[in-house]
Design an enzyme around this catalytic site. Structure first.
Site, PDB file in Angstrom:
ATOM      1  N   ASP A 483     -49.061  31.409  16.203  1.00 25.16           N
ATOM      2  CA  ASP A 483     -49.953  30.520  15.458  1.00 25.16           C
ATOM      3  C   ASP A 483     -51.269  31.184  15.082  1.00 25.16           C
ATOM      4  OD1 ASP A 483     -48.797  28.002  15.035  1.00 25.16           O
ATOM      5  OD2 ASP A 483     -49.063  27.456  17.140  1.00 25.16           O
TER       6      ASP A 483
HETATM    7  C1  BGC Z   1     -53.728  28.866  20.404  1.00 19.91           C
HETATM    8  C2  BGC Z   1     -52.254  28.890  20.158  1.00 19.91           C
HETATM    9  C3  BGC Z   1     -51.793  27.547  19.674  1.00 19.91           C
HETATM   10  C4  BGC Z   1     -52.628  27.139  18.460  1.00 19.91           C
HETATM   11  C5  BGC Z   1     -52.238  25.821  17.870  1.00 19.91           C
HETATM   12  C6  BGC Z   1     -54.467  28.371  19.195  1.00 19.91           C
HETATM   13  O1  BGC Z   1     -55.814  28.264  19.483  1.00 19.91           O
HETATM   14  O2  BGC Z   1     -54.164  30.152  20.766  1.00 19.91           O
HETATM   15  O3  BGC Z   1     -51.564  29.278  21.328  1.00 19.91           O
HETATM   16  O4  BGC Z   1     -50.458  27.616  19.335  1.00 19.91           O
HETATM   17  O5  BGC Z   1     -53.993  27.121  18.796  1.00 19.91           O
HETATM   18  O6  BGC Z   1     -52.620  24.744  18.616  1.00 19.91           O
HETATM   19  C1  NOJ Z   2     -48.518  27.746  21.541  1.00 21.18           C
HETATM   20  C2  NOJ Z   2     -47.827  26.906  20.520  1.00 21.18           C
HETATM   21  O1  NOJ Z   2     -47.496  25.652  21.089  1.00 21.18           O
HETATM   22  C3  NOJ Z   2     -46.579  27.575  20.009  1.00 21.18           C
HETATM   23  O2  NOJ Z   2     -46.000  26.812  18.987  1.00 21.18           O
HETATM   24  C4  NOJ Z   2     -46.883  28.963  19.531  1.00 21.18           C
HETATM   25  O3  NOJ Z   2     -45.674  29.575  19.142  1.00 21.18           O
HETATM   26  C5  NOJ Z   2     -47.572  29.781  20.593  1.00 21.18           C
HETATM   27  N1  NOJ Z   2     -48.733  29.088  21.066  1.00 21.18           N
HETATM   28  C6  NOJ Z   2     -47.990  31.164  20.086  1.00 21.18           C
HETATM   29  O4  NOJ Z   2     -49.042  31.098  19.203  1.00 21.18           O
END
Ligand code: BGC
Ligand code: NOJ
Length: 811
Positions: A483
């Protein structure tokens, strides 16, 4: 250092000090009604949605991360204490917390008084029950007082924290006998209220927090408890709570038991009122009547235990490795069920006021629980697919209450569509239920444009076919699985969401990771097309998969590993050419799992590079070298300090991809080494470093660049649960469900020894014995099914059998 120990017999983790490095929590509830319960009795309760139907408060950003819970106070002379230590933090003579499967038990002893609490949510009822047993172990008579305490949340947990100008005027309660009814907002648009009751006559109650605590006191020094007397206040506005007082007169050796019930009640619109202003309590009283005695309580707990034993027995391994047995048979499957229920909504890190259900998260969670509750997996797939758009793209998140796509975040995460194929394929491989493919499923919840689920999968696949960039690799959109790799975002101002800022699509930035997914899940989709008799579609899909494989080989290979992506300028990301972020874990795992490079040696090269460049003693890091400055063209990933989260943290979710990839090239020793590094039970001994619960996976462990290398965060709600279970059960232990039947093809360390597995599959019980006389890492020499040797690895499915006995002998 340890702060407790496993009790495998009882399927419990036994915490022996309240002073764990972080709150170590458990989840109560199986459907609809849930509670989080920390090892000091902290936590909160909600019905269906942690944000919109929150029953009790959690205190955000407080000085301990564990303030507020369902507390019991004991006043014994001048000593005031809690069986779970918080909130008075009076030193206990002894303390124990046992987190079990769907229940938690606490035992606290102070000055010869023993208080035992057991708390759980019974199957089928929206109520949390707590049995409190107080024993006077001294040689003299004691007069003591017991107080309960919960602080009501005014339902919308987000608004509850912010909107004081309204909220401090709306709190309302009613009290009848031993039952406190919390009815804030019931007078207008709500048709539900909460109750807190106990199965005995009480000696007082309090519903005003100010009265309970007294001016300037916190929950650690509640004035009414210190006084030993509640004042029977009826809250009006401010901060409604519920507290009962029970005066106990206990002879030496005597004990008394009470059952407390914290419940949620809904009334039909036309039955809301008993008389004007007085809520209709019929349903509440019926609910409470079910749990009036300790026998009622014990029976409901026994029912819960039977339910969980049934679920967990669906996959059971007996090996020489106690950590594997314990994680596979108990905790990993349990965590998979919790991620099914919670998605990423409510934990001590996901605040219960944030995101809804993730499209990709929910599809991946399914991989871990589909064997446990296939019917609910089916329903979940339909819910998820119903939020897809007609062009095959998808809302990134949806709301659990409405099941509608969340337009705040929208779409544009270009890996999402392929996860729908992954989840559906897992469901059909598990159940054989192809009828799901013929279900009519809406797009964006609009039934007028519904098509079959199979057509949804086609559109998922074609979304990628139709969205490729300059290297014929998939366009990344806002981000893919990572993400934080936001290649079209270019955010320059604080407060902008990395996920939503900028265009949802750019014509240039491409993802090698999605390319790997396309190959892996494209093949699974082709197999479904074939199964449904559509060989033309199968051939079309496989041709596209071949084209993508060629694109990865040509422009996705960096010499010693797979490239991660191409940015909006078509510069490589995750390549030797980069000054930072030269190698990423995701494409190494996904491309090898997809079979890319397995025949020409590139898979081996890539995995050797992972070992050389990304490995640490605490797990495999997501990338190296860490980004030391903000890269506008890469987005959130470079916003994290080195070693944390997506910037070179050990992201536990994709460690199993590496382990699985190792099994794809037959290296069982290394696959297991990777498995062990993040496996909670294996690292219980370093709980003071790891800090999160030693019985569940966390999302992230700080990487080598971080100040606190080895420290975990974000326990419980992570795709790590499903992927590690997939890895250990299907690849390392090697029982993989195919469309035709179970395949047996373990890949273990040479010294792992023989092991047995019991696996329920499509209603048939398989007893599988695996022998490894020559200590090989992979390869089955012979497979006998009910005494008959069969060709190949797949046990043909035969629904006429109840049990099947299998012996697999490795080469
Ligand atoms: C986090 C991710 C997460 C994303 C969406 C980011 O700040 O590092 O792990 O998937 O937010 O919520
Ligand atoms: C947490 C999110 O819930 C997931 O969808 C994502 O793949 C990972 N972070 C990596 O960014």
């Amino acid at each position: 250092m340890k702060f407790g120990h496993f009790d495998d017999q009882n399927k419990e983790y036994v915490i022996t000090t309240p002073k764990t490095p972080l709150p170590w929590i458990n989840y109560l509830g199986c459907t609809d009604f849930f509670s989080l319960m920390s090892n000091t009795c902290g936590g909160y309760t909600f019905y269906k949605d942690a944000k919109l139907l929150r029953m009790t408060r959690y205190r955000y950003n407080d000085t301990t991360p564990d303030t507020n819970g369902k507390y019991f106070y004991i006043k014994d002379g001048d000593t005031i204490w809690n069986p779970g230590w918080q909130p008075t933090k009076t030193e206990l003579d002894s303390y124990e917390c046992r987190h079990g499967i769907g229940y938690s038990k606490f035992t606290g002893v102070k000055n010869d008084v023993k208080a035992e609490l057991i708390t759980f949510v019974p199957i089928g009822d929206p109520v949390e029950l707590t049995k409190v047993t107080i024993t006077n172990n001294s040689s003299a008579h004691k007069d003591i007082q017991l107080f309960s305490y919960v602080e009501w949340c005014l339902w919308n947990a987000d608004d509850d924290m912010k909107n004081y100008q309204r909220n401090l005027s709306i709190g309302e309660v009613e009290v009848i006998d031993s039952t406190i009814y919390h009815k804030t907002e019931y007078r207008e648009r709500r048709n539900h209220y909460a109750v807190y009751s106990v199965n005995t006559k009480i000696d007082g109650f309090e519903t005003s927090r100010d009265e309970f605590r007294g001016a300037y006191n916190g929950p650690d020094r509640p004035a009414a408890v210190i006084e030993g007397k509640l004042h029977n206040t009826i809250a009006s506005g401010w901060y409604p709570i519920a507290s009962h007082q029970i005066n106990l007169s206990l002879d030496a050796g005597e004990c008394k038991t009470f059952v407390f019930a914290l419940g949620y009640v809904e009334n039909p619109e036309d039955e809301k009122w008993e008389k004007p202003g007085i809520i209709n309590k019929k349903r509440a009283n019926a609910l409470l009547a079910k749990y009036q005695t300790t026998e009622d309580f014990d029976n409901a707990l026994a029912k819960l235990n039977t339910y969980w034993d049934g679920l967990l027995s669906k996959f059971h391994v007996e090996s020489n490795d106690e950590h594997v047995n314990r994680m596979v048979n108990i905790w990993n499957q349990y965590q998979c069920m919790v991620t099914f229920n919670m998605s990423r909504s409510a934990s001590y890190y996901e605040t219960g006021i944030g995101r809804g259900m993730g499209f990709r998260d929910s599809c991946q969670d399914l991989l871990g629980f589909v064997h446990l509750i296939p019917d609910r997996a089916r329903e979940r797939i339909i819910d998820i697919a119903s939020t897809q758009f007609q062009d095959g793209s998808a809302y990134h998140q949806y709301q659990p209450l409405t099941k509608k796509g969340n337009s705040d975040i929208g779409s544009g995460f270009n890996d999402d569509p392929l996860w729908l194929i992954a989840g559906t394929s897992a469901y059909i491989r598990e159940t054989g239920d192809t009828s799901i493919l013929k279900e009519m499923v809406p797009y964006d919840n609009d039934m007028s444009v519904a098509t079959t689920l199979m057509e949804h999968l086609k559109r998922s696949f074609d979304y990628i076919v139709n969205h490729k960039g300059p290297h014929d690799l998939p366009l990344i959109g806002r981000a893919d699985w990572n993400d934080c790799l936001n290649l079209n975002c270019f955010s320059e101002h604080p407060g902008e969401s990395f996920q939503c800022f900028g265009p949802s699509e750019g014509p240039v930035a491409e993802s090698v990771f999605i390319a790997g997914m396309f190959v892996k899940y494209g093949r699974e989709y082709a197999a479904l097309a074939k199964l449904m008799g559509d060989t033309a579609e199968e051939a079309r899909v496989l041709a596209e998969v071949d084209k993508m494989t060629a694109a990865i080989e040509k422009d996705g290979w960096d010499g010693d590993w797979f490239v991660r992506a191409y940015d909006a300028y078509s510069h490589k990301v995750g390549s030797k050419e980069c000054d930072e972020g030269q190698i990423y874990i995701e494409p190494q795992g996904m491309c090898v799992m997809a079979g890319v490079g397995v025949d020409d040696g590139n898979a081996k090269k890539a995995l050797d590079s992972v070992k050389e460049k990304l490995d640490t003693k605490y797990g495999v890091m997501i990338l190296q070298p860490a980004y030391t400055r903000y890269h506008l063209e890469l987005g959130e990933i470079t916003s994290y300090p080195p070693g944390y989260k997506e910037n070179a943290g050990i992201f536990c979710h994709n460690n199993p991809w590496i382990s699985i990839a190792e099994t794809c090239i037959g290296r069982g020793d290394r696959a297991f080494e990777v498995y062990k590094k993040t496996c909670p039970s294996y690292i219980e001994d370093i709980s003071e470093i790891h800090r999160t619960e030693p019985y569940v996976y966390s999302q992230m462990v700080a990487g080598a660049d971080a100040r606190f290398h080895g420290e975990a965060k974000n326990s419980w709600l992570t795709g790590t649960a499903a992927w590690t279970f997939t890895n250990i059960s299907q690849y390392i232990l090697g029982i993989y469900p195919t469309l035709e039947g179970l395949s047996v093809n373990p890949c273990t360390p040479a010294a792992f020894g023989d092991f047995n597995i019991t696996r329920e599959y499509r209603g048939v019980i398989y007893n599988i014995e695996i022998k490894n006389p020559n200590k090989v890492q992979k390869g089955v020499a012979s497979l006998t099914v009910d005494g008959n040797e069969i060709e190949g690895n797949v046990i043909p499915f035969d629904s006429s059998k109840k049990t099947v006995n299998v012996v697999a002998t490795m080469k």
